[in-house]
Structure formats: structure tokens, C-alpha cells
Write a protein that holds these residues in place. Sequence first.
Motif, PDB file in Angstrom:
ATOM      1  N   ILE A   1      71.836 -41.577 -83.009  1.00 11.11           N
ATOM      2  CA  ILE A   1      73.041 -42.407 -83.049  1.00 11.11           C
ATOM      3  C   ILE A   1      72.690 -43.874 -82.837  1.00 11.11           C
ATOM      4  O   ILE A   1      73.219 -44.758 -83.518  1.00 11.11           O
ATOM      5  CB  ILE A   1      74.049 -41.940 -81.972  1.00 11.11           C
ATOM      6  N   ASP A   2      71.783 -44.134 -81.899  1.00  8.58           N
ATOM      7  CA  ASP A   2      71.378 -45.512 -81.591  1.00  8.58           C
ATOM      8  C   ASP A   2      69.889 -45.505 -81.261  1.00  8.58           C
ATOM      9  O   ASP A   2      69.480 -45.102 -80.175  1.00  8.58           O
ATOM     10  CB  ASP A   2      72.181 -46.060 -80.411  1.00  8.58           C
ATOM     11  N   ALA A   3      69.078 -45.928 -82.211  1.00  7.85           N
ATOM     12  CA  ALA A   3      67.623 -45.891 -82.048  1.00  7.85           C
ATOM     13  C   ALA A   3      67.138 -46.796 -80.926  1.00  7.85           C
ATOM     14  O   ALA A   3      65.999 -46.648 -80.461  1.00  7.85           O
ATOM     15  CB  ALA A   3      66.943 -46.274 -83.358  1.00  7.85           C
ATOM     16  N   ASP A   4      67.979 -47.736 -80.477  1.00  8.00           N
ATOM     17  CA  ASP A   4      67.582 -48.675 -79.417  1.00  8.00           C
ATOM     18  C   ASP A   4      68.172 -48.311 -78.057  1.00  8.00           C
ATOM     19  O   ASP A   4      68.128 -49.121 -77.128  1.00  8.00           O
ATOM     20  CB  ASP A   4      68.022 -50.095 -79.795  1.00  8.00           C
ATOM     21  N   ASP A   5      68.703 -47.114 -77.935  1.00  8.08           N
ATOM     22  CA  ASP A   5      69.304 -46.667 -76.677  1.00  8.08           C
ATOM     23  C   ASP A   5      68.210 -46.537 -75.613  1.00  8.08           C
ATOM     24  O   ASP A   5      67.434 -45.576 -75.617  1.00  8.08           O
ATOM     25  CB  ASP A   5      70.015 -45.333 -76.900  1.00  8.08           C
ATOM     26  N   THR A   6      68.145 -47.499 -74.704  1.00  8.64           N
ATOM     27  CA  THR A   6      67.063 -47.514 -73.719  1.00  8.64           C
ATOM     28  C   THR A   6      67.152 -46.336 -72.744  1.00  8.64           C
ATOM     29  O   THR A   6      66.121 -45.810 -72.303  1.00  8.64           O
ATOM     30  CB  THR A   6      67.076 -48.832 -72.927  1.00  8.64           C
ATOM     31  N   ASN A   7      68.364 -45.910 -72.413  1.00 12.06           N
ATOM     32  CA  ASN A   7      68.515 -44.757 -71.525  1.00 12.06           C
ATOM     33  C   ASN A   7      67.985 -43.482 -72.173  1.00 12.06           C
ATOM     34  O   ASN A   7      67.290 -42.683 -71.533  1.00 12.06           O
ATOM     35  CB  ASN A   7      69.993 -44.563 -71.150  1.00 12.06           C
ATOM     36  N   ALA A   8      68.304 -43.300 -73.456  1.00 15.67           N
ATOM     37  CA  ALA A   8      67.823 -42.118 -74.173  1.00 15.67           C
ATOM     38  C   ALA A   8      66.302 -42.156 -74.320  1.00 15.67           C
ATOM     39  O   ALA A   8      65.627 -41.126 -74.195  1.00 15.67           O
ATOM     40  CB  ALA A   8      68.491 -42.033 -75.544  1.00 15.67           C
ATOM     41  N   LYS A   9      65.758 -43.356 -74.582  1.00 17.15           N
ATOM     42  CA  LYS A   9      64.301 -43.486 -74.679  1.00 17.15           C
ATOM     43  C   LYS A   9      63.629 -43.080 -73.372  1.00 17.15           C
ATOM     44  O   LYS A   9      62.600 -42.384 -73.366  1.00 17.15           O
ATOM     45  CB  LYS A   9      63.923 -44.927 -75.034  1.00 17.15           C
ATOM     46  N   GLN A  10      64.216 -43.533 -72.257  1.00 18.96           N
ATOM     47  CA  GLN A  10      63.621 -43.226 -70.956  1.00 18.96           C
ATOM     48  C   GLN A  10      63.694 -41.732 -70.660  1.00 18.96           C
ATOM     49  O   GLN A  10      62.731 -41.144 -70.156  1.00 18.96           O
ATOM     50  CB  GLN A  10      64.345 -44.005 -69.860  1.00 18.96           C
ATOM     51  N   ILE A  11      64.827 -41.127 -70.987  1.00 20.63           N
ATOM     52  CA  ILE A  11      64.966 -39.687 -70.754  1.00 20.63           C
ATOM     53  C   ILE A  11      63.956 -38.913 -71.587  1.00 20.63           C
ATOM     54  O   ILE A  11      63.285 -37.998 -71.093  1.00 20.63           O
ATOM     55  CB  ILE A  11      66.405 -39.221 -71.076  1.00 20.63           C
ATOM     56  N   LYS A  12      63.826 -39.276 -72.852  1.00 24.81           N
ATOM     57  CA  LYS A  12      62.878 -38.567 -73.704  1.00 24.81           C
ATOM     58  C   LYS A  12      61.449 -38.782 -73.213  1.00 24.81           C
ATOM     59  O   LYS A  12      60.645 -37.834 -73.165  1.00 24.81           O
ATOM     60  CB  LYS A  12      63.010 -39.010 -75.164  1.00 24.81           C
ATOM     61  N   ALA A  13      61.120 -40.011 -72.848  1.00 20.48           N
ATOM     62  CA  ALA A  13      59.772 -40.296 -72.345  1.00 20.48           C
ATOM     63  C   ALA A  13      59.475 -39.482 -71.096  1.00 20.48           C
ATOM     64  O   ALA A  13      58.383 -38.908 -70.952  1.00 20.48           O
ATOM     65  CB  ALA A  13      59.622 -41.789 -72.064  1.00 20.48           C
ATOM     66  N   ASP A  14      60.439 -39.415 -70.192  1.00 16.84           N
ATOM     67  CA  ASP A  14      60.244 -38.644 -68.961  1.00 16.84           C
ATOM     68  C   ASP A  14      60.127 -37.146 -69.255  1.00 16.84           C
ATOM     69  O   ASP A  14      59.301 -36.451 -68.653  1.00 16.84           O
ATOM     70  CB  ASP A  14      61.397 -38.883 -67.986  1.00 16.84           C
ATOM     71  N   ALA A  15      60.937 -36.671 -70.198  1.00 13.60           N
ATOM     72  CA  ALA A  15      60.885 -35.253 -70.552  1.00 13.60           C
ATOM     73  C   ALA A  15      59.535 -34.900 -71.180  1.00 13.60           C
ATOM     74  O   ALA A  15      58.938 -33.864 -70.847  1.00 13.60           O
ATOM     75  CB  ALA A  15      62.021 -34.914 -71.517  1.00 13.60           C
ATOM     76  N   LEU A  16      59.052 -35.754 -72.069  1.00 17.33           N
ATOM     77  CA  LEU A  16      57.755 -35.498 -72.702  1.00 17.33           C
ATOM     78  C   LEU A  16      56.622 -35.533 -71.680  1.00 17.33           C
ATOM     79  O   LEU A  16      55.684 -34.737 -71.751  1.00 17.33           O
ATOM     80  CB  LEU A  16      57.502 -36.520 -73.814  1.00 17.33           C
ATOM     81  N   THR A  17      56.725 -36.453 -70.737  1.00 17.53           N
ATOM     82  CA  THR A  17      55.693 -36.548 -69.695  1.00 17.53           C
ATOM     83  C   THR A  17      55.665 -35.279 -68.849  1.00 17.53           C
ATOM     84  O   THR A  17      54.589 -34.767 -68.500  1.00 17.53           O
ATOM     85  CB  THR A  17      55.943 -37.775 -68.813  1.00 17.53           C
ATOM     86  N   LYS A  18      56.842 -34.759 -68.533  1.00 11.24           N
ATOM     87  CA  LYS A  18      56.895 -33.531 -67.745  1.00 11.24           C
ATOM     88  C   LYS A  18      56.439 -32.320 -68.554  1.00 11.24           C
ATOM     89  O   LYS A  18      55.773 -31.420 -68.030  1.00 11.24           O
ATOM     90  CB  LYS A  18      58.318 -33.332 -67.202  1.00 11.24           C
ATOM     91  N   LEU A  19      56.767 -32.308 -69.841  1.00  9.96           N
ATOM     92  CA  LEU A  19      56.252 -31.240 -70.697  1.00  9.96           C
ATOM     93  C   LEU A  19      54.726 -31.282 -70.749  1.00  9.96           C
ATOM     94  O   LEU A  19      54.060 -30.242 -70.705  1.00  9.96           O
ATOM     95  CB  LEU A  19      56.830 -31.365 -72.107  1.00  9.96           C
ATOM     96  N   ALA A  20      54.176 -32.483 -70.834  1.00 13.01           N
ATOM     97  CA  ALA A  20      52.721 -32.630 -70.885  1.00 13.01           C
ATOM     98  C   ALA A  20      52.061 -32.105 -69.624  1.00 13.01           C
ATOM     99  O   ALA A  20      50.972 -31.515 -69.669  1.00 13.01           O
ATOM    100  CB  ALA A  20      52.352 -34.099 -71.103  1.00 13.01           C
TER     101      ALA A  20
END
Length: 447
Positions: free
Chosen positions: A407-426
Motif C-alpha cells: 500500500i505504501d512502499a515508504d511506510d517506515t513502521n512496516a519496514k521496521q516490523i518486517k526487518a525485525d521479523a526477518l531478523t528473528k526468523l534468521a
Amino acid sequence: MNKIIFSLCLVLSGVSVGVAQEATNATQRLRNQGVQFQEQVVKVADKVHVAVGFSPANVSMIEGDDGLIIIDTGMSIDDGTRIMEEFRKLSDKPVKAIIFTHAHGDHTGGAAAFLGDERPQIWAHENFGSEAGPWKAGGLTFQNVRGARQAGFKLPPEQRINNGVAPARYPKRGGAVFSSGRETVPTHFLKGDRKSINVGGVEIELVAAPGETNDELFVWYPAGKVVFAGDNFYRSFPNLYAIRGTPNRSTRLWAESLGKMADTDAVALVGGHTNPIHGAVQVKQVLIDYRDAVQFIHDKTVEGINKGLTPDELVEYVRLPEELAGKEYLQPFYGHPDWGVRTTFNYYLGWFDGNPSNLFPLPPQAEAERVAKLAGGTEKLLESAREALAADDNQWAAQLADHLLSIDADDTNAKQIKADALTKLASNMVNATARNYYLTVARELRE
């Protein structure tokens, strides 16, 4: 007291004790795999040695009456030079032949280090370089970005453990992962199924062995009863599909190639990476298990395809039998069974999964907007993503974040959530390439 402080730190950082323990276990398993490529020169037969850990790929030397045969050459000239210095402690004979088991740059990039005053024969399969050919012909470049993510080239050293079957290294040339330089090119080619050659007083057989690549071959040295498998074997579940992106690898042909190796009476097995296998009984068992695992992925996937299952359903349907899944040399440090299932489906049926809803699906943004509406708006969707992250439902958190970013490629909150989720998956991922990919994209999202 230290345990209490450690637990408190985990709580304050938003990471549960249970997840941290799982992460420690996954990380430790991957660290333990490092014993498979510590630097050493291993004698596998009389006058046959393998340099392990000096480069991402193994480099082997067979000493003949009046010369040497080198099988694969490592990733770089620097690596090759160090290896040749070790080999020179064992023999001062000239290199009469270099054999490339396939065209990946981690096996070919060091070739110039093995050249002497007399140019050696350089052998390869007649399809040498066929994996990269379609990319070049089609003008693709993005596979280099994906390759760097898979290999962890953009990660700092403290975030890289290893690459599952090889030590973590950083290439010196541009981002062209698995492409070789032009210092040396093959001069002789294997055409057809197999060919016996005599070089430097050494009789060997080159055997076509499609698997990790279509230009793969293995080398059979009957005098020493050694098989050099190239990348059709290493101590990990095989990389039936590379997440960097690759032309289709046939799981059926890979299993057949392993069967050819198992039919030899080898007493030593040298993989493209990791420590060699010693002993006739062990070599036979390993090759049979490896073949059976790849064959199982193929056959069970085809069985599921014939039941009408989609790729997403197949990865739940196809599960390696425990007698194979428990083997130390079939752990998913580099390849993963799920990716083998998906690539087998794609090999036979292509992209369409058979569900008519997916013939012309909604674009990501249109679907995401409808999902947000169901959730009660983007704020509610964001709240659900945060809740999923807090509950360590990390895959779901990442997927919800993907909707928000559509919906919004620049959504900083969504970016942070995804980054944190990927880090935890890793942190819970024992597969090195998936781990590298998760962590690299997480860094990109935070930039």
C-alpha cells in the motif's frame, strides 16, 4: 545472578527467553558445521590430497609419474596461490591438467595460480558455463543482487557465520556471484557420457553428471578408488534450488548422477565442499542415502502433483523419512528440501499452480488494500503486524508488513516490523543461505 540479568535483558529487548534459546541452538548448529571446512590438506589415497577450507570450494591434487592433475581451483588467485604453496610441500612436479567439475566461480576463479611454464590441459564439460548463459543472453543482472544476499556479501563479518558448506568469504570482483574470470578457459571438453584420459601418467575417467548444474561432471580415479563429486555432493542437504535464482535443476537427473557415483567401488569421496568421506562402506552408504534423499523429493513431489496439490501444499506433503532426515550429511545447512519440492514442481509444470484463482490474481496493492479493509483499516493492519511480532509469529508479521508495504512502499513502521521479523526468523534458521538472505534484506529495510 547472570542468568537473571540475561533474562531481564531479553525481556527489555522484546525477545522471549524461549526464542533466544532456539536462536542459540540454530546458531550453534551452524557454527558447529564449521568443522567441516577448517583449513587442512587431507590425504585421501596414495598421492591424492585435498585442500579443504583454504577457499570456499575444495581443491584436489593427484600426483602422477611426471605431473599433477588439479581438480577445481578455488574462488580466487589468492586462494589458489596459498593452496599451491601447500601442494608444493608434497610435490614439485608440473601441473599437466586442470579439471573443472563445473563452471561456478568458486571452483574456477583460482585457476591462474596453478599455471606453470607449460600450459596444462584444462578440461570441462562441453556445456561449461551453461547456467550463466541464459542470464547473459537475456540481459539479466538482478541475480547478482540476489546472489549477494544469499551469500551474505553485504553483511558485516559479525553477522556471517559461514555459508553452510564453506567458510564466509568476500569476493574481490564486482557482485558477479559464481562467475569466473578470463585468466583461463577450458581447452578440452567431455563430450558424451564419459571419457577416460591419461595425463601425467594418471588414468582418470570423466563422467557427465547433471545435478547442481547442467555442466557438472565427476572424476573417477580408479587406481586410488577416489571419486571427486563436484557440487553434486557436500555434507549438507543438496541445493536443489538456489535462492539467488537459477535455471531449473533436475532432481531426477541429480539422483541419477549420484547413482552413477554409488556404483563405483570408491573408498574415498571428495565433495565440492566440506571434508572428504573415507572408507568403502561409509562412502557407499553416504552416496546411497544422498541419492535416495534426492530421489524421494522427486518421487514424492510427483506423487503430490498427480493428486492435484499446489507447491504450497506440496511442501507440507513431502517430508523426508526420518532415517534420511536425521543423517548429519543431509542437514539443511545449504540446501533445503522445501526448495527441492518447489523446483521439481516448476521443472515439470512451470509457474501456474493449478488453482484458477491464480491465473490472473489481484496486483499486490489491490489485494493489500482489501486485506486492510477486512482488518478495519491500515492502522488496524499495522496493529495486527505488531501483535504478531510481539508474539513471535514472525512469518505472519513479515507477511502482514508486506501488505502494508504494498500500500505504501515508504511506510517506515512496516519496514521496521518486517526487518525485525526477518531478523528473528534468521536467528532460528540453520540454513545459512536463508539466514543470510533474511539478514541482508533486514539491513536494506533499515537503511
